[in-house]
Design a protein around this motif. Structure first.
Motif, PDB file in Angstrom:
ATOM      1  N   GLY A  99       0.806  -1.208   0.000  1.00 58.84           N
ATOM      2  CA  GLY A  99       0.000   0.000   0.000  1.00 58.84           C
ATOM      3  C   GLY A  99       0.842   1.262   0.000  1.00 58.84           C
ATOM      4  N   PRO A 100       0.195   2.420  -0.082  1.00 58.89           N
ATOM      5  CA  PRO A 100       0.920   3.694  -0.107  1.00 58.89           C
ATOM      6  C   PRO A 100       1.546   4.008   1.246  1.00 58.89           C
ATOM      7  CG  PRO A 100      -1.437   4.085   0.072  1.00 58.89           C
ATOM      8  CD  PRO A 100      -1.267   2.602  -0.144  1.00 58.89           C
ATOM      9  N   SER A 101       2.631   4.743   1.210  1.00 60.65           N
ATOM     10  CA  SER A 101       3.248   5.211   2.454  1.00 60.65           C
ATOM     11  C   SER A 101       2.403   6.359   2.994  1.00 60.65           C
ATOM     12  CB  SER A 101       4.674   5.689   2.194  1.00 60.65           C
ATOM     13  OG  SER A 101       5.469   4.636   1.701  1.00 60.65           O
ATOM     14  N   SER A 102       2.026   6.255   4.246  1.00 59.24           N
ATOM     15  CA  SER A 102       1.155   7.280   4.830  1.00 59.24           C
ATOM     16  C   SER A 102       1.336   7.280   6.334  1.00 59.24           C
ATOM     17  CB  SER A 102      -0.314   7.013   4.469  1.00 59.24           C
ATOM     18  OG  SER A 102      -0.736   5.772   4.998  1.00 59.24           O
ATOM     19  N   PRO A 103       0.967   8.372   7.000  1.00 60.04           N
ATOM     20  CA  PRO A 103       1.040   8.398   8.462  1.00 60.04           C
ATOM     21  C   PRO A 103       0.111   7.345   9.065  1.00 60.04           C
ATOM     22  CG  PRO A 103       0.718  10.605   7.559  1.00 60.04           C
ATOM     23  CD  PRO A 103       0.510   9.648   6.431  1.00 60.04           C
ATOM     24  N   ALA A 104       0.328   7.032  10.327  1.00 62.63           N
ATOM     25  CA  ALA A 104      -0.534   6.062  10.998  1.00 62.63           C
ATOM     26  C   ALA A 104      -1.987   6.509  10.943  1.00 62.63           C
ATOM     27  CB  ALA A 104      -0.089   5.894  12.449  1.00 62.63           C
ATOM     28  N   ALA A 105      -2.890   5.533  10.848  1.00 70.25           N
ATOM     29  CA  ALA A 105      -4.310   5.842  10.749  1.00 70.25           C
ATOM     30  C   ALA A 105      -4.802   6.593  11.984  1.00 70.25           C
ATOM     31  CB  ALA A 105      -5.110   4.556  10.579  1.00 70.25           C
ATOM     32  N   LEU A 106      -5.718   7.518  11.747  1.00 69.57           N
ATOM     33  CA  LEU A 106      -6.365   8.208  12.865  1.00 69.57           C
ATOM     34  C   LEU A 106      -7.338   7.259  13.548  1.00 69.57           C
ATOM     35  CD1 LEU A 106      -7.194  11.574  11.032  1.00 69.57           C
ATOM     36  CD2 LEU A 106      -5.286  11.116  12.592  1.00 69.57           C
ATOM     37  N   PRO A 107      -7.513   7.374  14.873  1.00 68.79           N
ATOM     38  CA  PRO A 107      -8.484   6.531  15.568  1.00 68.79           C
ATOM     39  C   PRO A 107      -9.892   6.761  15.014  1.00 68.79           C
ATOM     40  CG  PRO A 107      -7.049   7.649  17.136  1.00 68.79           C
ATOM     41  CD  PRO A 107      -6.793   8.271  15.804  1.00 68.79           C
ATOM     42  N   LEU A 108     -10.619   5.676  14.793  1.00 64.09           N
ATOM     43  CA  LEU A 108     -11.959   5.742  14.191  1.00 64.09           C
ATOM     44  C   LEU A 108     -13.048   5.862  15.253  1.00 64.09           C
ATOM     45  CD1 LEU A 108     -14.158   5.289  11.957  1.00 64.09           C
ATOM     46  CD2 LEU A 108     -13.793   2.833  12.320  1.00 64.09           C
ATOM     47  N   ASN A 109     -13.960   6.780  15.042  1.00 63.59           N
ATOM     48  CA  ASN A 109     -15.239   6.825  15.760  1.00 63.59           C
ATOM     49  C   ASN A 109     -16.357   6.705  14.732  1.00 63.59           C
ATOM     50  OD1 ASN A 109     -14.702   9.200  18.531  1.00 63.59           O
ATOM     51  ND2 ASN A 109     -13.807   7.203  18.116  1.00 63.59           N
ATOM     52  N   VAL A 110     -17.401   5.961  15.075  1.00 62.67           N
ATOM     53  CA  VAL A 110     -18.596   5.946  14.227  1.00 62.67           C
ATOM     54  C   VAL A 110     -19.488   7.089  14.698  1.00 62.67           C
ATOM     55  CG1 VAL A 110     -20.606   4.631  13.485  1.00 62.67           C
ATOM     56  CG2 VAL A 110     -18.418   3.472  13.829  1.00 62.67           C
ATOM     57  N   ASP A 111     -19.690   8.057  13.814  1.00 66.98           N
ATOM     58  CA  ASP A 111     -20.368   9.306  14.164  1.00 66.98           C
ATOM     59  C   ASP A 111     -21.819   9.263  13.693  1.00 66.98           C
ATOM     60  OD1 ASP A 111     -20.815  11.877  14.980  1.00 66.98           O
ATOM     61  OD2 ASP A 111     -19.697  12.829  13.352  1.00 66.98           O
ATOM     62  N   HIS A 112     -22.726   9.771  14.519  1.00 71.00           N
ATOM     63  CA  HIS A 112     -24.135   9.888  14.135  1.00 71.00           C
ATOM     64  C   HIS A 112     -24.324  11.164  13.318  1.00 71.00           C
ATOM     65  CE1 HIS A 112     -24.418   7.110  17.536  1.00 71.00           C
ATOM     66  NE2 HIS A 112     -25.580   6.722  17.042  1.00 71.00           N
ATOM     67  N   ALA A 113     -24.811  11.031  12.101  1.00 69.95           N
ATOM     68  CA  ALA A 113     -25.087  12.216  11.286  1.00 69.95           C
ATOM     69  C   ALA A 113     -26.114  13.104  11.990  1.00 69.95           C
ATOM     70  CB  ALA A 113     -25.582  11.803   9.905  1.00 69.95           C
ATOM     71  N   VAL A 114     -27.196  12.494  12.421  1.00 72.38           N
ATOM     72  CA  VAL A 114     -28.164  13.181  13.282  1.00 72.38           C
ATOM     73  C   VAL A 114     -27.853  12.752  14.709  1.00 72.38           C
ATOM     74  CG1 VAL A 114     -30.585  13.512  13.873  1.00 72.38           C
ATOM     75  CG2 VAL A 114     -29.922  13.173  11.470  1.00 72.38           C
ATOM     76  N   PRO A 115     -27.361  13.644  15.547  1.00 73.63           N
ATOM     77  CA  PRO A 115     -26.945  13.248  16.903  1.00 73.63           C
ATOM     78  C   PRO A 115     -28.070  12.561  17.669  1.00 73.63           C
ATOM     79  CG  PRO A 115     -26.266  15.505  16.418  1.00 73.63           C
ATOM     80  CD  PRO A 115     -27.180  15.081  15.308  1.00 73.63           C
ATOM     81  N   ARG A 116     -27.687  11.658  18.540  1.00 75.91           N
ATOM     82  CA  ARG A 116     -28.704  10.968  19.349  1.00 75.91           C
ATOM     83  C   ARG A 116     -29.492  11.956  20.194  1.00 75.91           C
ATOM     84  NH1 ARG A 116     -25.474   5.622  21.415  1.00 75.91           N
ATOM     85  NH2 ARG A 116     -23.775   7.119  21.499  1.00 75.91           N
ATOM     86  N   ALA A 117     -28.820  13.030  20.616  1.00 75.75           N
ATOM     87  CA  ALA A 117     -29.513  14.042  21.415  1.00 75.75           C
ATOM     88  C   ALA A 117     -30.631  14.714  20.629  1.00 75.75           C
ATOM     89  CB  ALA A 117     -28.513  15.092  21.896  1.00 75.75           C
ATOM     90  N   ALA A 118     -30.524  14.658  19.289  1.00 72.69           N
ATOM     91  CA  ALA A 118     -31.559  15.261  18.437  1.00 72.69           C
ATOM     92  C   ALA A 118     -32.490  14.199  17.850  1.00 72.69           C
ATOM     93  CB  ALA A 118     -30.895  16.046  17.304  1.00 72.69           C
ATOM     94  N   GLY A 119     -32.442  13.009  18.417  1.00 74.67           N
ATOM     95  CA  GLY A 119     -33.342  11.950  17.964  1.00 74.67           C
ATOM     96  C   GLY A 119     -32.726  10.992  16.956  1.00 74.67           C
ATOM     97  N   GLY A 120     -31.412  11.126  16.671  1.00 72.82           N
ATOM     98  CA  GLY A 120     -30.754  10.219  15.732  1.00 72.82           C
ATOM     99  C   GLY A 120     -30.688   8.805  16.282  1.00 72.82           C
ATOM    100  N   ARG A 121     -30.781   7.827  15.383  1.00 75.33           N
ATOM    101  CA  ARG A 121     -30.848   6.430  15.806  1.00 75.33           C
ATOM    102  C   ARG A 121     -29.570   5.689  15.438  1.00 75.33           C
ATOM    103  NH1 ARG A 121     -36.335   3.872  13.714  1.00 75.33           N
ATOM    104  NH2 ARG A 121     -35.677   2.281  15.201  1.00 75.33           N
ATOM    105  N   ASP A 122     -29.394   4.534  16.096  1.00 76.67           N
ATOM    106  CA  ASP A 122     -28.260   3.662  15.797  1.00 76.67           C
ATOM    107  C   ASP A 122     -28.574   2.828  14.561  1.00 76.67           C
ATOM    108  OD1 ASP A 122     -26.728   4.557  17.882  1.00 76.67           O
ATOM    109  OD2 ASP A 122     -27.284   2.965  19.258  1.00 76.67           O
ATOM    110  N   ARG A 123     -28.469   3.453  13.412  1.00 76.02           N
ATOM    111  CA  ARG A 123     -28.722   2.780  12.146  1.00 76.02           C
ATOM    112  C   ARG A 123     -27.600   3.144  11.170  1.00 76.02           C
ATOM    113  NH1 ARG A 123     -34.386   1.376  12.236  1.00 76.02           N
ATOM    114  NH2 ARG A 123     -34.183   0.634  10.094  1.00 76.02           N
ATOM    115  N   VAL A 124     -27.301   2.215  10.263  1.00 76.88           N
ATOM    116  CA  VAL A 124     -26.237   2.454   9.296  1.00 76.88           C
ATOM    117  C   VAL A 124     -26.492   3.728   8.500  1.00 76.88           C
ATOM    118  CG1 VAL A 124     -25.194   1.567   7.176  1.00 76.88           C
ATOM    119  CG2 VAL A 124     -25.544   0.049   9.115  1.00 76.88           C
ATOM    120  N   THR A 125     -27.751   3.992   8.166  1.00 78.47           N
ATOM    121  CA  THR A 125     -28.073   5.189   7.384  1.00 78.47           C
ATOM    122  C   THR A 125     -28.085   6.455   8.241  1.00 78.47           C
ATOM    123  OG1 THR A 125     -30.401   4.572   7.628  1.00 78.47           O
ATOM    124  CG2 THR A 125     -29.327   4.032   5.543  1.00 78.47           C
ATOM    125  N   ASN A 126     -27.547   6.358   9.452  1.00 76.99           N
ATOM    126  CA  ASN A 126     -27.297   7.558  10.254  1.00 76.99           C
ATOM    127  C   ASN A 126     -25.840   7.598  10.693  1.00 76.99           C
ATOM    128  OD1 ASN A 126     -28.118   9.986  11.566  1.00 76.99           O
ATOM    129  ND2 ASN A 126     -28.175   8.903  13.536  1.00 76.99           N
TER     130      ASN A 126
END
Length: 341
Positions: free
Chosen positions: A39-66
């Motif tokens: 693969g290409p030479s690159s810096p170490a990967a950044l730590p991954l978070n799965v982010d809610h497009a619509v935040p849970r505080a605003a009613g976003g759900r744990d679904r792939v399409t969010n």
């Protein structure tokens, strides 16, 4: 795209989110994948978070399409801030365009020791790399080949993905010149030519004239001494959901990168994956130096076979037996693994 209902720590959510955003942070475009030797030479990967497009505080759900993939820094900075209208439209477009069946996760999906998924990635002349089959990858290929006539486009193997990745906007030009060259003389060999040519030229487009003028058939391409271009390679995604484990994996990856560079300088062999395995299991790396002549003698295919055998070893005693079998036992000889090419 199937709308999976998975918690953000679920490995399926993490793999899908990374596929949606092409292995990069949705917000800052930082890389979320590490890469093996090809693969290409690159810096170490950044730590991954799965982010809610619509935040849970605003009613976003744990679904792939969010879900979108985000680096830890961007996710923490965003908190519960809604996406801008433009970002929301971009996310919706990615969800609509993703066909997860086109994203290849290798059979070594979840490594017992490293907690990694191995995604198939493709080289790209414009963006360096893509997760193969991601919306960004398919869009990039289409944009590069958009003006290629259907008759010419039908000649490309794998729908033109490899050619678009290696030759970029010059794909049509190189194809036309190939059709007009001696390489096109035998219909039975044309597919082999189309598969091998991108790997032989390896983005070194200055060699086009020389190769197309002097190569008479696919065997000349096969025997060409130039370094081959890795048109596909493995992207490594940490699946561990906890920050502590992610940081531990990042340390292993960074230490393996440094150890592999030292080993390459000493032996000429580039093999980061073996050091990642040894360091993750706290195995003594001096074995690789003690048996360096055997390792140097291995082909790339034999090294992959050796790595797969070592991954099945459970104890240090078994590791020493693998490298240094007892004199009265036939044992496993490192230099013989994998057979011939």
């Amino acid at each position: 795209m199937a709308d999976g209902i998975w918690a953000t720590g679920d490995y399926r959510a993490r793999i899908t989110a990374v596929a949606i955003t092409d292995g990069r942070c949705f917000h800052c475009a930082g890389a979320l994948l590490d890469f093996d030797e090809d693969g290409p030479s690159s810096p170490a990967a950044l730590p991954l978070n799965v982010d809610h497009a619509v935040p849970r505080a605003a009613g976003g759900r744990d679904r792939v399409t969010n879900y979108v993939a985000a680096c830890e820094s961007c996710n923490k900075s965003r908190q519960d801030t809604p996406l801008s209208p433009e970002a929301a439209r971009r996310a919706a477009g990615l969800w609509a365009d993703l066909d997860i069946r086109q994203v290849t996760v290798h059979s070594r999906q979840v490594d017992e020791y490293l907690g990694q998924a191995v995604l198939r990635c493709a080289s790209c002349a414009l963006h360096l790399w893509h997760v193969e089959g991601s919306p960004a990858h398919l869009s990039c290929v289409e944009s590069v080949l958009r003006d290629v006539e259907p008759e010419l486009r039908s000649m490309f193997p794998d729908r033109g993905r490899t050619w678009a990745g290696v030759f970029g906007v010059r794909s049509r030009e190189v194809l036309v010149r190939t059709v007009e060259s001696a390489l096109w003389a035998s219909p039975a060999e044309r597919q082999a030519v189309l598969v091998q040519l991108p790997r032989v030229l390896c983005r070194n487009l200055q060699r086009i004239d020389d190769v197309l003028t002097n190569a008479r058939d696919y065997r000349d391409l096969r025997d060409d001494a130039a370094e081959r271009c890795p048109d596909v390679f493995s992207g490594l995604l940490a699946l561990a959901p906890t920050t502590a484990t992610r940081r531990a994996l990042a340390r292993v990856t960074a230490d393996a990168r440094e150890a592999a560079l030292d080993y390459q300088a000493f032996t000429g062999v580039r093999w980061r994956a073996i050091f990642r395995l040894f360091l993750s299991r706290n195995w003594p790396t001096h074995l690789l130096y003690d048996h360096r002549n055997r390792v140097i003698a291995l082909t790339a295919r034999q090294r992959r076979h050796m790595l797969s055998e070592l991954e099945r070893i459970g104890t240090v005693a078994e590791l020493f037996s693998y490298f240094e079998p007892p004199a009265d036992s036939p044992g496993q000889q490192v230099a013989d693994v994998g057979g011939g090419e």
